[in-house]
Write a protein that holds these residues in place. Structure first.
Motif, PDB file in Angstrom:
ATOM      1  N   LYS A  44       0.826  -1.210   0.000  1.00  0.00           N
ATOM      2  CA  LYS A  44       0.000   0.000   0.000  1.00  0.00           C
ATOM      3  C   LYS A  44       0.861   1.261   0.000  1.00  0.00           C
ATOM      4  CE  LYS A  44      -4.131   1.955   0.359  1.00  0.00           C
ATOM      5  NZ  LYS A  44      -4.954   1.722   1.567  1.00  0.00           N
ATOM      6  N   LEU A  45       1.918   1.255   0.794  1.00  0.00           N
ATOM      7  CA  LEU A  45       2.787   2.428   0.874  1.00  0.00           C
ATOM      8  C   LEU A  45       3.488   2.683  -0.459  1.00  0.00           C
ATOM      9  CD1 LEU A  45       4.296   1.818   4.412  1.00  0.00           C
ATOM     10  CD2 LEU A  45       2.915   3.789   3.751  1.00  0.00           C
ATOM     11  N   ARG A  46       3.892   1.624  -1.148  1.00  0.00           N
ATOM     12  CA  ARG A  46       4.560   1.791  -2.438  1.00  0.00           C
ATOM     13  C   ARG A  46       3.599   2.211  -3.542  1.00  0.00           C
ATOM     14  NH1 ARG A  46       8.995  -3.238  -2.514  1.00  0.00           N
ATOM     15  NH2 ARG A  46      10.661  -2.048  -1.463  1.00  0.00           N
ATOM     16  N   SER A  47       2.367   1.755  -3.476  1.00  0.00           N
ATOM     17  CA  SER A  47       1.417   2.052  -4.550  1.00  0.00           C
ATOM     18  C   SER A  47       0.621   3.333  -4.309  1.00  0.00           C
ATOM     19  CB  SER A  47       0.452   0.882  -4.743  1.00  0.00           C
ATOM     20  OG  SER A  47      -0.313   0.658  -3.561  1.00  0.00           O
ATOM     21  N   LYS A  48       0.290   3.611  -3.042  1.00  0.00           N
ATOM     22  CA  LYS A  48      -0.582   4.751  -2.728  1.00  0.00           C
ATOM     23  C   LYS A  48       0.099   5.840  -1.906  1.00  0.00           C
ATOM     24  CE  LYS A  48      -4.260   2.800  -4.588  1.00  0.00           C
ATOM     25  NZ  LYS A  48      -4.943   3.355  -5.796  1.00  0.00           N
ATOM     26  N   GLY A  49       1.283   5.544  -1.360  1.00  0.00           N
ATOM     27  CA  GLY A  49       1.948   6.521  -0.512  1.00  0.00           C
ATOM     28  C   GLY A  49       1.452   6.447   0.925  1.00  0.00           C
ATOM     29  N   LEU A  50       1.950   7.354   1.740  1.00  0.00           N
ATOM     30  CA  LEU A  50       1.593   7.414   3.166  1.00  0.00           C
ATOM     31  C   LEU A  50       0.685   8.608   3.408  1.00  0.00           C
ATOM     32  CD1 LEU A  50       1.964   6.653   6.186  1.00  0.00           C
ATOM     33  CD2 LEU A  50       4.039   8.079   6.175  1.00  0.00           C
ATOM     34  N   THR A  51      -0.475   8.361   4.000  1.00  0.00           N
ATOM     35  CA  THR A  51      -1.440   9.419   4.302  1.00  0.00           C
ATOM     36  C   THR A  51      -1.487   9.652   5.809  1.00  0.00           C
ATOM     37  OG1 THR A  51      -2.797   8.895   2.375  1.00  0.00           O
ATOM     38  CG2 THR A  51      -3.847  10.143   4.147  1.00  0.00           C
TER      39      THR A  51
END
Length: 347
Positions: A44-51
């Motif tokens: 998730k962090l690689r595909s969507k980044g950190l929110t």
């Protein structure tokens, strides 16, 4: 904002709520900052980044993309700092992983340990020599993989065992203080236990499902938390420990004074404060992630054991700890009604 001369390599080992917030707050200042994640969180962090978002301001959440996410500590050669933000029950595995993969070609990295409780003080010195312990004074939680909320920025308080390694402590302070409030204490043992006292509430909100289900009685919830903390204060005092004020956390005096107020007055104040409380990481682990591991033993269990050692009858803490041990090990655990919990520990 990034310091072009900042050559430090910093790895944050653990992309949970605390590791993610520290990473986001340090990101503007360091070009060699890495966040180590695994499994679905890594994907998730690689595909969507950190929110990241502040409580009640999710509409103003910030998403960081194109960040340095790693899966293996070996991907970073000779890190200068490793900030370990995993739970105590994962700490042995993490230490062995770091020790086996960090070469001796460069100088040994400074370890900044951000665990609750004091178990890390026994374990980490078996693997590393340069260790700074950090007491996290803010609440943060994970909504989903790569999505983290926090209540407000508050200090990380840094200390070392017997105040050794002052130079390493100073360097850790300089690293963290660029992105978030950071303090230094010479009273690590007192400070750690002052935080553990507040952390007694983690198991309470987990057992009754605060933030996940409706609480049937604020009065019962107040009685549970107040009695656990008041007993905890007496245990610590009898063992010779003293209070260290940490951020905006309630003082020992406030807790003991609250016990003397009429119930209807205490409930008004408590209701206002409980509205600010968020789901604990323990609640996420046990209720949502359905994990069998938790910090129950290192937090609540510690107070029960310390009470036995100093000859104090910890009626509420002992019964509550035993109830949690029984319930949390159930594979189909569901939060209990708060009035039932109060009845069980007060009878």
């Amino acid at each position: 904002m990034i310091d072009k001369d900042a050559k430090e390599k910093i790895v944050i080992y653990g992309a949970g709520a605390i590791g993610s917030t520290v990473f986001a707050w340090l990101l503007p200042y360091y070009r060699n900052l890495f966040l180590l994640a695994r499994g679905k969180n890594l994907e998730k962090l690689r595909s969507k980044g950190l929110t990241i978002y502040k409580q009640h301001k999710k509409d103003k959440a910030v998403t960081y993309s194109g960040i340095k996410i790693i899966e293996d500590i070996a991907e970073v050669s000779d890190p200068d700092f490793i900030i370990i933000s995993v739970k105590n029950y994962n700490l042995t595995e993490v230490c062995e992983d770091i020790k086996s993969k960090i070469s001796n070609e460069g100088s040994e990295p400074i370890i900044i340990a951000l665990q609750n409780a004091i178990n890390n003080q026994e374990l980490l010195p078996e693997y590393f020599s340069k260790i700074v312990y950090g007491i996290v004074c803010y609440n943060a939680w994970r909504d989903d993989y790569g999505v983290v909320g926090y209540q407000h920025k508050a200090p990380i308080v840094l200390g070392t065992i017997q105040n050794q390694h002052p130079e390493e402590r100073r360097k850790a302070y300089e690293i963290l203080s660029k992105g978030l409030p950071t303090e230094i204490t010479d009273e690590l043992q007192d400070a750690a236990r002052s935080k553990m006292l507040v952390n007694l509430t983690n198991s309470v909100v987990t057992l009754v499902g605060h933030g996940i289900k409706k609480i049937s009685s604020i009065n019962a919830l107040r009685k549970i938390i107040s009695n656990l903390m008041n007993e905890g204060i007496q245990i610590l005092k009898k063992a010779g420990y003293h209070e260290v004020r940490l951020g905006n956390m309630p003082s020992w005096r406030t807790v003991t004074f609250g016990m003397k107020l009429p119930g209807f007055i205490s409930n008004i104040v408590f209701k206002k404060n409980i509205s600010k409380m968020v789901r604990s990481s323990m609640a996420y682990d046990i209720i949502i992630a359905k994990k069998q591991k938790s910090e129950l033993d290192s937090l609540n269990g510690y107070f029960v054991q310390l009470a036995e050692k100093v000859g104090f009858n910890s009626k509420y803490n002992r019964k509550f700890y035993e109830l949690c041990k029984k319930e949390f090990t159930k594979p189909d655990f569901e939060p209990l009604d708060v009035e039932l919990v109060w009845k069980k520990i007060s009878e």
